[in-house]
Structure formats: C-alpha cells, structure tokens
Design a protein around this motif. Sequence first.
Motif, PDB file in Angstrom:
ATOM      1  N   ARG A 139       0.832  -1.209   0.000  1.00 60.83           N
ATOM      2  CA  ARG A 139       0.000   0.000   0.000  1.00 60.83           C
ATOM      3  C   ARG A 139       0.866   1.257   0.000  1.00 60.83           C
ATOM      4  O   ARG A 139       0.611   2.210  -0.739  1.00 60.83           O
ATOM      5  N   LEU A 140       1.895   1.254   0.833  1.00 56.32           N
ATOM      6  CA  LEU A 140       2.742   2.440   0.946  1.00 56.32           C
ATOM      7  C   LEU A 140       3.549   2.695  -0.324  1.00 56.32           C
ATOM      8  O   LEU A 140       4.021   3.825  -0.548  1.00 56.32           O
ATOM      9  N   ALA A 141       3.725   1.685  -1.152  1.00 56.96           N
ATOM     10  CA  ALA A 141       4.485   1.846  -2.394  1.00 56.96           C
ATOM     11  C   ALA A 141       3.647   2.432  -3.519  1.00 56.96           C
ATOM     12  O   ALA A 141       4.182   2.772  -4.577  1.00 56.96           O
ATOM     13  N   ARG A 142       2.341   2.562  -3.304  1.00 59.14           N
ATOM     14  CA  ARG A 142       1.493   3.097  -4.357  1.00 59.14           C
ATOM     15  C   ARG A 142       1.777   4.575  -4.574  1.00 59.14           C
ATOM     16  O   ARG A 142       1.998   5.326  -3.630  1.00 59.14           O
ATOM     17  N   THR A 143       1.742   4.992  -5.825  1.00 60.05           N
ATOM     18  CA  THR A 143       2.010   6.383  -6.192  1.00 60.05           C
ATOM     19  C   THR A 143       0.791   6.964  -6.896  1.00 60.05           C
ATOM     20  O   THR A 143      -0.080   6.225  -7.370  1.00 60.05           O
ATOM     21  N   PRO A 144       0.714   8.293  -6.991  1.00 61.17           N
ATOM     22  CA  PRO A 144      -0.455   8.920  -7.635  1.00 61.17           C
ATOM     23  C   PRO A 144      -0.698   8.381  -9.038  1.00 61.17           C
ATOM     24  O   PRO A 144       0.235   8.121  -9.797  1.00 61.17           O
ATOM     25  N   LEU A 145      -1.969   8.226  -9.353  1.00 55.61           N
ATOM     26  CA  LEU A 145      -2.365   7.684 -10.652  1.00 55.61           C
ATOM     27  C   LEU A 145      -2.596   8.772 -11.689  1.00 55.61           C
ATOM     28  O   LEU A 145      -2.864   8.466 -12.851  1.00 55.61           O
ATOM     29  N   PHE A 146      -2.499  10.041 -11.258  1.00 61.59           N
ATOM     30  CA  PHE A 146      -2.798  11.157 -12.151  1.00 61.59           C
ATOM     31  C   PHE A 146      -1.723  12.220 -12.012  1.00 61.59           C
ATOM     32  O   PHE A 146      -1.095  12.366 -10.961  1.00 61.59           O
ATOM     33  N   ALA A 147      -1.529  12.959 -13.107  1.00 59.20           N
ATOM     34  CA  ALA A 147      -0.563  14.053 -13.071  1.00 59.20           C
ATOM     35  C   ALA A 147      -1.135  15.267 -12.360  1.00 59.20           C
ATOM     36  O   ALA A 147      -0.401  16.047 -11.760  1.00 59.20           O
ATOM     37  N   GLU A 148      -2.461  15.439 -12.430  1.00 60.23           N
ATOM     38  CA  GLU A 148      -3.119  16.553 -11.765  1.00 60.23           C
ATOM     39  C   GLU A 148      -4.261  16.013 -10.912  1.00 60.23           C
ATOM     40  O   GLU A 148      -4.711  14.882 -11.117  1.00 60.23           O
ATOM     41  N   PRO A 149      -4.752  16.806  -9.954  1.00 53.20           N
ATOM     42  CA  PRO A 149      -5.815  16.307  -9.073  1.00 53.20           C
ATOM     43  C   PRO A 149      -7.058  15.868  -9.837  1.00 53.20           C
ATOM     44  O   PRO A 149      -7.485  16.532 -10.779  1.00 53.20           O
ATOM     45  N   LEU A 150      -7.620  14.744  -9.427  1.00 54.00           N
ATOM     46  CA  LEU A 150      -8.909  14.310  -9.957  1.00 54.00           C
ATOM     47  C   LEU A 150      -9.980  15.228  -9.385  1.00 54.00           C
ATOM     48  O   LEU A 150     -10.134  15.314  -8.167  1.00 54.00           O
ATOM     49  N   PRO A 151     -10.730  15.954 -10.224  1.00 56.81           N
ATOM     50  CA  PRO A 151     -11.746  16.876  -9.682  1.00 56.81           C
ATOM     51  C   PRO A 151     -12.794  16.129  -8.857  1.00 56.81           C
ATOM     52  O   PRO A 151     -13.324  15.106  -9.286  1.00 56.81           O
ATOM     53  N   LEU A 152     -13.086  16.659  -7.681  1.00 59.36           N
ATOM     54  CA  LEU A 152     -14.081  16.056  -6.800  1.00 59.36           C
ATOM     55  C   LEU A 152     -15.339  16.904  -6.662  1.00 59.36           C
ATOM     56  O   LEU A 152     -16.300  16.469  -6.034  1.00 59.36           O
ATOM     57  N   GLY A 153     -15.303  18.136  -7.189  1.00 53.61           N
ATOM     58  CA  GLY A 153     -16.473  18.992  -7.019  1.00 53.61           C
ATOM     59  C   GLY A 153     -16.558  19.555  -5.622  1.00 53.61           C
ATOM     60  O   GLY A 153     -17.622  19.950  -5.163  1.00 53.61           O
ATOM     61  N   LEU A 154     -15.411  19.607  -4.914  1.00 50.87           N
ATOM     62  CA  LEU A 154     -15.368  20.133  -3.550  1.00 50.87           C
ATOM     63  C   LEU A 154     -14.311  21.213  -3.471  1.00 50.87           C
ATOM     64  O   LEU A 154     -13.348  21.228  -4.224  1.00 50.87           O
ATOM     65  N   ARG A 155     -14.492  22.090  -2.496  1.00 43.90           N
ATOM     66  CA  ARG A 155     -13.468  23.089  -2.215  1.00 43.90           C
ATOM     67  C   ARG A 155     -12.708  22.633  -0.997  1.00 43.90           C
ATOM     68  O   ARG A 155     -13.271  22.318   0.035  1.00 43.90           O
ATOM     69  N   ALA A 156     -11.397  22.571  -1.098  1.00 42.65           N
ATOM     70  CA  ALA A 156     -10.566  22.156   0.034  1.00 42.65           C
ATOM     71  C   ALA A 156      -9.423  23.137   0.187  1.00 42.65           C
ATOM     72  O   ALA A 156      -8.980  23.770  -0.771  1.00 42.65           O
ATOM     73  N   THR A 157      -8.956  23.293   1.410  1.00 40.42           N
ATOM     74  CA  THR A 157      -7.853  24.198   1.678  1.00 40.42           C
ATOM     75  C   THR A 157      -6.658  23.383   2.108  1.00 40.42           C
ATOM     76  O   THR A 157      -6.777  22.332   2.712  1.00 40.42           O
ATOM     77  N   GLY A 158      -5.464  23.882   1.800  1.00 41.40           N
ATOM     78  CA  GLY A 158      -4.267  23.159   2.186  1.00 41.40           C
ATOM     79  C   GLY A 158      -3.200  23.405   1.148  1.00 41.40           C
ATOM     80  O   GLY A 158      -3.370  24.176   0.203  1.00 41.40           O
ATOM     81  N   PRO A 159      -2.055  22.765   1.290  1.00 38.41           N
ATOM     82  CA  PRO A 159      -0.968  22.996   0.346  1.00 38.41           C
ATOM     83  C   PRO A 159      -1.322  22.491  -1.035  1.00 38.41           C
ATOM     84  O   PRO A 159      -1.978  21.466  -1.190  1.00 38.41           O
ATOM     85  N   ALA A 160      -0.928  23.236  -2.028  1.00 41.89           N
ATOM     86  CA  ALA A 160      -1.167  22.794  -3.393  1.00 41.89           C
ATOM     87  C   ALA A 160      -0.233  21.654  -3.723  1.00 41.89           C
ATOM     88  O   ALA A 160       0.835  21.520  -3.139  1.00 41.89           O
ATOM     89  N   PRO A 161      -0.605  20.798  -4.656  1.00 39.98           N
ATOM     90  CA  PRO A 161       0.299  19.735  -5.063  1.00 39.98           C
ATOM     91  C   PRO A 161       1.509  20.314  -5.766  1.00 39.98           C
ATOM     92  O   PRO A 161       1.600  21.514  -6.015  1.00 39.98           O
ATOM     93  N   ALA A 162       2.460  19.468  -6.077  1.00 43.97           N
ATOM     94  CA  ALA A 162       3.690  19.914  -6.729  1.00 43.97           C
ATOM     95  C   ALA A 162       3.347  20.562  -8.070  1.00 43.97           C
ATOM     96  O   ALA A 162       2.219  20.528  -8.538  1.00 43.97           O
ATOM     97  N   ALA A 163       4.348  21.104  -8.708  1.00 44.88           N
ATOM     98  CA  ALA A 163       4.142  21.849  -9.951  1.00 44.88           C
ATOM     99  C   ALA A 163       3.284  21.075 -10.940  1.00 44.88           C
ATOM    100  O   ALA A 163       3.419  19.864 -11.073  1.00 44.88           O
ATOM    101  N   PRO A 164       2.378  21.788 -11.637  1.00 40.81           N
ATOM    102  CA  PRO A 164       1.475  21.112 -12.570  1.00 40.81           C
ATOM    103  C   PRO A 164       2.227  20.352 -13.648  1.00 40.81           C
ATOM    104  O   PRO A 164       3.288  20.772 -14.101  1.00 40.81           O
ATOM    105  N   ARG A 165       1.652  19.227 -14.040  1.00 36.35           N
ATOM    106  CA  ARG A 165       2.216  18.419 -15.104  1.00 36.35           C
ATOM    107  C   ARG A 165       1.128  18.193 -16.144  1.00 36.35           C
ATOM    108  O   ARG A 165      -0.038  18.449 -15.892  1.00 36.35           O
TER     109      ARG A 165
END
Length: 621
Positions: free
Chosen positions: A350-376
């Motif tokens: 489980r811990l070896a799993r990595t993100p499946l997308f280059a950019e966030p999968l839209p969830l239709g929600l507003r969330a606050t917090g650090p942005a992900p790394a530079a856009p790809r």
Amino acid sequence: MLDTTDAVRAALRANDELPHGRPRTVTAEELVDAAEQFDDPQLLAFALLELTEAYEYDAEQRKLPVVFARIAKLRKEHPDSFGDWENHATDWRYKWVAAALLSVPDVPLEAVRRWHGELRAHYLARGHDLQPYYARQYLLAAHTGEGVQDAFELWAGRWRSRYSDCHACELREQARHFVTLGEDERALEIWQPVFSGERSCSEEPHVSRALALLPLLRTGRLDQARSAHLTGYRWARGRSAAAEPIGLHLEFCALTRNEPRGLEILAENRDLFDRHGDPLSRLHFLTGAQLLLSRLVEDGHGDVPVAGPPGAHRTAAALHAELRTEGDALAARYDARNGTDAVGAARRARLARTPLFAEPLPLGLRATGPAPAAPRPAPAATDRATADPAADTAPDGPADLAELVAKARELSVTNHPDAILHWNRIGALIEAPDHRHPEDAERSGLGSLAQLRAELALERAFEERTSDEEAAALYAGAAELFEQAGLTARALGCRARLAGPTGDHPGDLAVIRELRGKIAELAEDDAPFGGRELVAVLQLQANTELRAVFEAAAQAGGPDGPGPDPAALAEAEATLDLLYAEAARHGFPHRQANARLLGARARFLAGRHQEEGDASPRPTG
C-alpha cells in the motif's frame, strides 16, 4: 437512580436509542454494573449482550472476549434465563469473538485457532450449519497468508445459513479477495448487488465503497470512484468503527492528488489517533494516513502543519515519521504472532502506491491546504464535466429519465441511502424549465409528472437533515400530488406519516389507525401500492403505540411506578403481529425482521421474558 430492575431496563431502553459510539459504550458498561446488584440473571444477560454490541460497533475488540466469557458462563449456569433472542444473540457473538481475537496481536495464533475450534464444536452441538465457521477460517487464512485459496473455496462454495453474516457483508469479503489477487473486474462484478441496492445492511454499501476505490480507479471508472468517495466518506466520518474505511479514503486522496481533501479528512477524524481498541483497523488507518503524508513530504510540503493526535501539533514530516514507526512496529507484531510476513507485506504494498494522475482528480469540492507539486500534463479526459458540484455527489447511473426513475424506486423500496441522490437527479431533470414529460409516461410505467414530484417530495421528507416542519410540508404536498396522480394508497400513506410522532409530539394514533384501515381496504382490492403502504403505515402505527406505552409508563412514575399498561402493550404487540403477517404477505422481509425484533425487545424492556417465538437477531451487518 438505578436502584430497581425496572430502572435498569428503562436505562437500557434509553441507551439503545443512542447511536453507537463512546457515550453509548460507557453507559453500557455502567448498566452492566447496575444490573449486577440484582439477583436477576435475565437482566444481567441482556445488559452483557448490549455491552458486547457496543464494543463491536465502537472498535473495542480488546474488551469484547472478556465480556462474552461472562455471557457464556451465565448461560451455562442459568439456561432458563436465555430466551430465543438471547440464545440467538449469544450464538451470533461467537463470530465476533473470533474476529476480536484475530485483531489483537497479543493473542497467540494458537489461541485464535483454538477459538475457531470452539466455534465449530458449539455450532455443531447447537445444530447450526458450519458455513459461518468456514467464513472465519477464510478470514484467518487471508490474514496470515496461508492456505488462502483453499479456505476461500471451502467458504464461498457453501450455502449461506441462519448464522451467516449478512449477504452484503459476505459479498464484500468475496470481492476483497479478488481485489487482493488483482482481479478488479471480477471484484466489481461481485460487488454489483451491493452497489445496486439489492443487498445492503447497516454497513453496506458504505464499507464496500471504500474498498472499491482502488479497483475503480485502476479500471478507469473515475466517475464511480469519485461518487464512492464522496458518498462513502459521508457515512464513515467520525465513526470509531470506520478506521479502516477512513484509511482507504485517505489513500484515495493520495492516489488522486487530492492531498488538501485528505488533510481535511485527517483533521475530522483525529480522535482515531487515540483509539487502540481494534489494533488491526488502527493499522489500516495509520497506513492510509502515512501514504497521504508521504505525498506531502515528497512534494516538498513536509513543514506544513497537520492534524495529529488531539492536543498536539505536528508538521507533515513529523507526523509521517511517527506513523511510520508505529505502523511498522504494529505490522511486525502481527507477523511475529502469525509466523508469516503477510501483514507487513500488504502494508508495504500500500505504501508503495504512487499517484495515478498528473493533476488532481476533480471532486467537485473546495478544500484548503498545500497545493500539489508543480502542474504536469493532464491525462486524457475520461470524466464527465464537474462544473456542477452537486452532480458529483450523485452515484453513477442511467442518464435516461425512465431508467433513472426505475433505479431510484428500486433503491427506495429497500431504504437504500443512495435513493435520495438518484431522486435529486430526477428532480433536477423534471424541474428544469425545458422539461417535456413523455406523453406515454403512465403507460410506460414512468408515471405522471405529479407522481414523480410526489415521490421526490416524500424522499426529501425522509432525509435526516429535514426538520420536522419541513417534513410536514413535504408530506402534505406529496399527499396532494399523489391524489392528482390517482394513487390514493400513497396519498393516505403520506397523510398517516403527517400524523406520526416527531421529536416533541407523540403523534395522533386515532388518525393513523383510521388511515391504516382505509389503506387495508385498498390493499384488499389490489389497489396500486396498497400492500406497500399498508406495511409502512403498520410500522408507523407500531412505533407510535410503543412510544405511547413507554412514555405513559414514565409519566406514571417511571421505575417506581406501575410500569407499562398491559392492555396498551398488548395492543402494540397485536399491531406488530399484524405487521409481520402483512409484510410476509406482500414481500417485505426487512419489515418482518423489524416486527419480530421490536416485539422481543418491547417485551423484555417491559419486564416480561420472551419464552417462545422466533425473534430475529438484531442486524449485525
């Protein structure tokens, strides 16, 4: 003051109305102490059984076996104090003990296997089928990693029996088996009856939604994965017994690059850091949280403040290090106990799993917090548009109105939690300014526009967040619309609900009984929805009568008074008997179970032991 047996029964009844969680569990412990002061084995047995249920649904697996040992001893010494319900509940809890022992790494594996032998011998002695035993054998094999396929076939190939876990929960474990093997499509096929609402319980489809997140993502079903996360987490949030599903929702956020959403979930469930009663579920939670935090650390956000254990402040990097240390140690304890590396290997995978997308999968929600790394560069678009956040909270399903209505009605019959989501989609369609209702709607089974609007109003009235005043207005509006649609039985059912009890009003029994009589006449004439509404209103009548019985007893002196009025209680029991018969006649098995359970518990809490009958066990999911 809990100084009489009636007072303890009243307190047990009140505690049973509370949702599972810490307050209910603490009170259940206190009520066992209170029951012990009397020479009443029946009362003590009931209190102990209630306590084991509280432990089971509040993640207190460490404590459950000790209490069960007291129940088993009490039944051996006082068998006459155990009626049908108590015997069934006791036999059912043999399975809970097996799961509890497996969850605690301090319990030797030999002790776990010895209990499996006890379960098998006991079920044989009581004349029960061994399918539940083989189910526990499979879960043990899946945990240790030894003989998994053979154990699966021995269990899954057997017919279900009276003491089997509910069908939805068994389908969940079968699907999980194939997820572990990497056979995602087969797992999702097995899950279909759960996600369609055909099979459900108090835990399902909610737990399965969490477990299905990874296979849904891996098979490209992004809309369904988003919906499973949004609806599944809404159920899991704040539940002490949902540590594993919450860990899976955290993992989902890490794999879909929704780290800010993950931090919100972590903050909403920080009390789980202090819960140690179910170590195996705790390990799942810690692993999901660690995976989320590893994404933050690797993306350069290790110094971001995050919600850790209550009363403490941590950075993402500091909390990640703590969780890694505790999680590795806990997994190692299981592997040492089991003599295999299965638990540690699963955690590392489980811990070896990595993100499946280059950019966030839209969830239709507003969330606050650090942005992900530079856009790809983003992957090819496979989702539907997410401009309307409300659309993302609705489960995937047919876009055609007729198919959507058919699905919504199917879910409504079983009180499935997704029913309202489908009805809201229907509302958006039929309330649109450009909606043109099909001319053949009634002939095709879709129903008139008035009928659809009535059904929508009724479903919205059922929502927990709907106030009593709003519900009353919705029931009244639905009744008028059903009348316009020519569905008299449904209209009368709405008027009966309008007369039902609310938080501070006992309800109008005279009106409910009168309307029930009219609906019964329609049912006899095979009027549309007559049988369904008759059963529903009988349930309403029984609930209202029982509430009146016990409120009257409380007003007449409570524990020190004369107790429930025998005539009124007999009247309520007669309604329950009728409910059972009509539910059987019209094909509503969940209403039959409700009738038996309510009857058994009412008789007990009124101070009368049930000597005979076939009281159903409480749902265990």
